[in-house]
Structures are given as structure tokens and as C-alpha cells.
Enzyme design. Structure first.
Site, PDB file in Angstrom:
ATOM      1  N   THR A  13      -0.141  -8.878  -3.478  1.00 43.82           N
ATOM      2  CA  THR A  13      -1.025  -9.082  -2.518  1.00 43.82           C
ATOM      3  C   THR A  13      -2.082  -9.592  -2.058  1.00 43.82           C
ATOM      4  O   THR A  13      -2.860 -10.112  -1.838  1.00 43.82           O
ATOM      5  CB  THR A  13       0.338  -9.552  -1.689  1.00 43.82           C
ATOM      6  OG1 THR A  13       0.659  -8.639  -0.623  1.00 43.82           O
ATOM      7  CG2 THR A  13       1.695  -9.748  -1.938  1.00 43.82           C
ATOM      8  N   ASN A  14      -2.010  -7.535  -2.085  1.00 41.48           N
ATOM      9  CA  ASN A  14      -4.102  -7.497  -1.502  1.00 41.48           C
ATOM     10  C   ASN A  14      -5.001  -7.947  -2.012  1.00 41.48           C
ATOM     11  O   ASN A  14      -6.206  -8.390  -2.351  1.00 41.48           O
ATOM     12  CB  ASN A  14      -4.210  -5.595  -0.784  1.00 41.48           C
ATOM     13  CG  ASN A  14      -3.331  -5.707   0.315  1.00 41.48           C
ATOM     14  OD1 ASN A  14      -3.607  -6.195   2.351  1.00 41.48           O
ATOM     15  ND2 ASN A  14      -1.827  -5.050   0.818  1.00 41.48           N
ATOM     16  N   ARG A  91      -0.806   6.505  -5.976  1.00 45.06           N
ATOM     17  CA  ARG A  91      -1.638   8.383  -6.155  1.00 45.06           C
ATOM     18  C   ARG A  91      -2.536   8.402  -5.457  1.00 45.06           C
ATOM     19  O   ARG A  91      -3.415   8.389  -4.344  1.00 45.06           O
ATOM     20  CB  ARG A  91      -1.553   7.945  -7.821  1.00 45.06           C
ATOM     21  CG  ARG A  91      -0.942   7.980  -8.226  1.00 45.06           C
ATOM     22  CD  ARG A  91      -1.226   8.458 -10.458  1.00 45.06           C
ATOM     23  NE  ARG A  91      -0.252   9.767 -10.179  1.00 45.06           N
ATOM     24  CZ  ARG A  91       0.495   9.943 -10.147  1.00 45.06           C
ATOM     25  NH1 ARG A  91       1.905   9.447 -10.903  1.00 45.06           N
ATOM     26  NH2 ARG A  91       0.533  11.500 -10.178  1.00 45.06           N
ATOM     27  N   ILE A  92      -2.653  10.558  -5.175  1.00 41.24           N
ATOM     28  CA  ILE A  92      -3.804  10.582  -4.107  1.00 41.24           C
ATOM     29  C   ILE A  92      -4.926  10.674  -5.553  1.00 41.24           C
ATOM     30  O   ILE A  92      -4.499  11.534  -6.847  1.00 41.24           O
ATOM     31  CB  ILE A  92      -3.186  11.950  -4.087  1.00 41.24           C
ATOM     32  CG1 ILE A  92      -1.865  11.283  -2.758  1.00 41.24           C
ATOM     33  CG2 ILE A  92      -4.378  12.488  -3.157  1.00 41.24           C
ATOM     34  CD1 ILE A  92      -2.325  11.044  -2.053  1.00 41.24           C
ATOM     35  N   ASN A 107      -9.196   1.475   1.395  1.00 37.14           N
ATOM     36  CA  ASN A 107      -7.916   1.984   1.423  1.00 37.14           C
ATOM     37  C   ASN A 107      -7.862   0.935   2.855  1.00 37.14           C
ATOM     38  O   ASN A 107      -7.993   1.278   4.129  1.00 37.14           O
ATOM     39  CB  ASN A 107      -7.235   3.223   1.645  1.00 37.14           C
ATOM     40  CG  ASN A 107      -6.143   3.243   1.475  1.00 37.14           C
ATOM     41  OD1 ASN A 107      -5.378   2.592   0.461  1.00 37.14           O
ATOM     42  ND2 ASN A 107      -5.494   3.779   2.038  1.00 37.14           N
ATOM     43  N   HIS A 109      -3.810   0.487   5.217  1.00 43.49           N
ATOM     44  CA  HIS A 109      -2.362   1.024   6.388  1.00 43.49           C
ATOM     45  C   HIS A 109      -2.187   0.047   6.385  1.00 43.49           C
ATOM     46  O   HIS A 109      -2.537  -0.034   7.064  1.00 43.49           O
ATOM     47  CB  HIS A 109      -2.248   2.424   5.738  1.00 43.49           C
ATOM     48  CG  HIS A 109      -2.321   3.387   6.218  1.00 43.49           C
ATOM     49  ND1 HIS A 109      -1.147   3.708   5.015  1.00 43.49           N
ATOM     50  CD2 HIS A 109      -1.398   3.846   7.459  1.00 43.49           C
ATOM     51  CE1 HIS A 109      -0.295   4.318   5.744  1.00 43.49           C
ATOM     52  NE2 HIS A 109      -0.224   4.728   7.025  1.00 43.49           N
ATOM     53  N   GLU A 147     -11.192  13.476   1.008  1.00 43.38           N
ATOM     54  CA  GLU A 147     -10.382  14.272   0.721  1.00 43.38           C
ATOM     55  C   GLU A 147      -8.909  14.117   1.200  1.00 43.38           C
ATOM     56  O   GLU A 147      -8.566  14.786   0.977  1.00 43.38           O
ATOM     57  CB  GLU A 147     -10.678  16.080   0.400  1.00 43.38           C
ATOM     58  CG  GLU A 147     -12.185  15.773  -0.653  1.00 43.38           C
ATOM     59  CD  GLU A 147     -13.511  14.961   0.681  1.00 43.38           C
ATOM     60  OE1 GLU A 147     -13.024  14.967   1.558  1.00 43.38           O
ATOM     61  OE2 GLU A 147     -14.737  15.035  -0.508  1.00 43.38           O
ATOM     62  N   ASP A 150      -5.178   9.128   4.625  1.00 44.86           N
ATOM     63  CA  ASP A 150      -5.184   8.094   5.462  1.00 44.86           C
ATOM     64  C   ASP A 150      -6.399   8.871   6.415  1.00 44.86           C
ATOM     65  O   ASP A 150      -5.909   8.457   7.836  1.00 44.86           O
ATOM     66  CB  ASP A 150      -4.199   8.203   5.600  1.00 44.86           C
ATOM     67  CG  ASP A 150      -3.669   7.329   4.384  1.00 44.86           C
ATOM     68  OD1 ASP A 150      -1.666   7.394   4.504  1.00 44.86           O
ATOM     69  OD2 ASP A 150      -3.551   6.913   3.883  1.00 44.86           O
ATOM     70  N   GLU A 179      -3.335  -7.628   6.797  1.00 42.53           N
ATOM     71  CA  GLU A 179      -4.297  -6.877   6.115  1.00 42.53           C
ATOM     72  C   GLU A 179      -4.688  -7.915   4.989  1.00 42.53           C
ATOM     73  O   GLU A 179      -5.336  -6.905   5.000  1.00 42.53           O
ATOM     74  CB  GLU A 179      -2.613  -5.590   4.790  1.00 42.53           C
ATOM     75  CG  GLU A 179      -1.565  -5.170   5.912  1.00 42.53           C
ATOM     76  CD  GLU A 179      -1.014  -4.812   4.610  1.00 42.53           C
ATOM     77  OE1 GLU A 179      -1.310  -4.453   3.667  1.00 42.53           O
ATOM     78  OE2 GLU A 179       0.054  -3.934   5.084  1.00 42.53           O
TER      79      GLU A 179
HETATM   80  C1  GRF Z   1       0.775  -3.239   1.637  1.00 46.95           C
HETATM   81  O1  GRF Z   1       1.823  -2.745   2.590  1.00 46.95           O
HETATM   82  C2  GRF Z   1      -0.657  -1.915   1.939  1.00 46.95           C
HETATM   83  O2  GRF Z   1      -0.961  -1.560   3.136  1.00 46.95           O
HETATM   84  C3  GRF Z   1      -0.011  -0.609   1.015  1.00 46.95           C
HETATM   85  O3  GRF Z   1       1.055  -0.452  -0.212  1.00 46.95           O
HETATM   86  C4  GRF Z   1       1.240  -2.141   0.073  1.00 46.95           C
HETATM   87  C5  GRF Z   1       0.667  -3.158  -0.866  1.00 46.95           C
HETATM   88  O4  GRF Z   1       1.454  -4.281  -0.501  1.00 46.95           O
HETATM   89  N1  GRF Z   1      -0.718   0.058   0.951  1.00 46.95           N
HETATM   90  P1  GRF Z   1       0.404  -5.160  -2.213  1.00 46.95           P
HETATM   91  O5  GRF Z   1       0.386  -3.944  -3.846  1.00 46.95           O
HETATM   92  O6  GRF Z   1      -0.722  -5.562  -2.062  1.00 46.95           O
HETATM   93  O7  GRF Z   1       1.410  -6.424  -1.799  1.00 46.95           O
END
Ligand code: GRF
Length: 205
Positions: A13-14, A91-92, A107, A109, A147, A150, A179
Site C-alpha cells: 500500500t505504501n 529483510r536487512i 525507509n 516505519h 547500517e 531503524d 504513512e
Molecule cells: C507498513 O506498515 C510499513 O510501515 C512497514 O510495513 C508495512 C508495509 O505495508 N514497514 P505495505 O506493504 O506498504 O502495505
């Protein structure tokens, strides 16, 4: 025009919020490639529907995280990607990857870093911890990746109220809405060259 590469692991969704903002002309950039480490990530479908090149790259086909990341780099270089966006990527990243794209990995979060973040704290687990802690405010954070987990310099944050009757689902939905505003906004600022990293701080021109 900045070439953008997006890493996903889930519903995307992001990613969709970025696609929509690019389509609206809000972002002076274009998504050149979406890579998922999960074959079933709906974000891959979102990319295909938007006519964006997408790849599922299976970690199991590689002997190490480093080798897997070298493959990611190879594919992003092929598309001459400049900005890497982690949109729910679970993944890291390897040290080599972070080194190569230092200052160019963003990123998102789902909490107000440095609260409720770090190893093992992602997705629904974040909202679980927020609800168990009894805090009244949570939110979302967009940051540059270093590195650590978050721990990179913070670009944007926005607070979200925690309601007494919230469940993980209701809270997650409220934070996701924020987000979907914050991540495209941070990408927009990057593409307009309005972000500068000064130690732990990000200055917005
Ligand atoms: C979101 O809550 C983001 O903050 C976290 O993982 C989720 C991803 O959601 N890192 P989507 O796949 O973008 O819907």
C-alpha cells in the site's frame, strides 16, 4: 527525473501511494523497478498494474545475504536507479548495499522512532507493543537507512493518536493513512534535492 527502485515484501500500500503520487506529478521521479523477496507480495501485482517492471528474487537461490544483496544491486544498476525506497521490505540490507547507496535509501516505519523499533519490531508487532505500552501517541517515521535497524537520520515524522478502544487493526489502519502521506512527501523532497544530512539530523531546504 530521479530513477527510483522500491523493495517490498507485502501488500504494497505504501508502494501504491508512491505510484499514485508519481502519476499525479507530485514526485519528480519515476519508479524503474520493484523487487520483492516474497513471491506472493501483492505489491508485485500493483507494480504490474501500473506498468512498472517488477521482479521476485528468491533469497533461497543465493548462498548468503551478501550474495542476495549483490543481485539486488545488479538489478537496480541495470535500471540506473538512484534512490532506493524500502516500502515494507522485511529483510536487512547488507553492509555493501548500505555503503553503495549511502544517503539514498529511505525507509518507512510505523512508529515514532526511536520508540517501538529495532530488531524484530516490524509490521503488526509494532502496533501490538504500542497498545501494550499504554502510550497515548504513536505515529510514522520516514528515515534514511544506515547500517543499523531503524537507526538512520530521520526525515519526517507525524503523530497519530492511540484511542482507548484501539485494536492492532484499527491502529494500524490509522497509522498507514499517515504513512501514505509521509513516504511520498519524503521522496518528493529528495527528488527536489531539498534534503541534506548533517550528522544525525536531516535539514529540509
Ligand atoms: C507498513 O506498515 C510499513 O510501515 C512497514 O510495513 C508495512 C508495509 O505495508 N514497514 P505495505 O506493504 O506498504 O502495505
Amino acid at each position: 527525473m530521479v530513477n527510483i527502485g522500491v523493495l517490498i515484501s507485502g501488500s504494497g500500500t505504501n508502494l501504491q501511494a508512491i505510484i499514485d503520487n508519481v502519476a499525479l506529478g507530485n514526485i519528480k521521479g519515476q519508479i524503474k523497478l520493484v523487487i520483492s523477496n516474497r513471491k506472493d507480495a501483492y505489491g508485485l501485482t500493483r507494480a504490474k498494474n501500473a506498468g512498472i517492471k517488477s521482479l521476485f528474487i528468491d533469497r533461497k537461490d543465493f548462498n548468503s545475504e551478501e550474495e542476495y544483496n549483490r543481485k539486488l544491486i545488479e538489478e537496480f544498476e541495470r535500471e540506473e536507479v538512484e534512490l532506493i525506497v524500502l516500502a515494507g521490505y522485511l529483510r536487512i540490507l547488507s553492509k555493501d548495499f548500505v555503503q553503495k547507496y549511502r544517503g539514498r535509501i529511505i525507509n518507512i516505519h510505523p512508529s515514532l522512532i526511536p520508540s517501538f523499533c529495532g530488531k524484530g519490531c516490524y509490521g503488526d508487532k509494532v502496533h501490538q507493543m504500542v497498545l501494550e505500552s499504554g502510550v497515548k501517541i504513536t505515529g510514522a517515521t520516514v528515515h534514511f537507512v544506515d547500517e543499523g535497524t531503524d537507526t538512520g537520520p530521520i526525515i519526517l515524522q507525524k503523530a497519530v493518536e492511540v484511542k482507548d478502544d484501539d485494536t492492532v487493526e484499527t491502529l494500524k489502519e490509522r497509522v498507514l493513512k499517515v504513512e501514505h502521506q509521509l513516504l511520498p512527501q519524503a521522496i518528493k523532497l529528495y527528488c527536489e534535492n531539498r534534503l541534506s544530512i548533517e550528522g544525525r539530523k536531516v535539514r529540509i531546504r
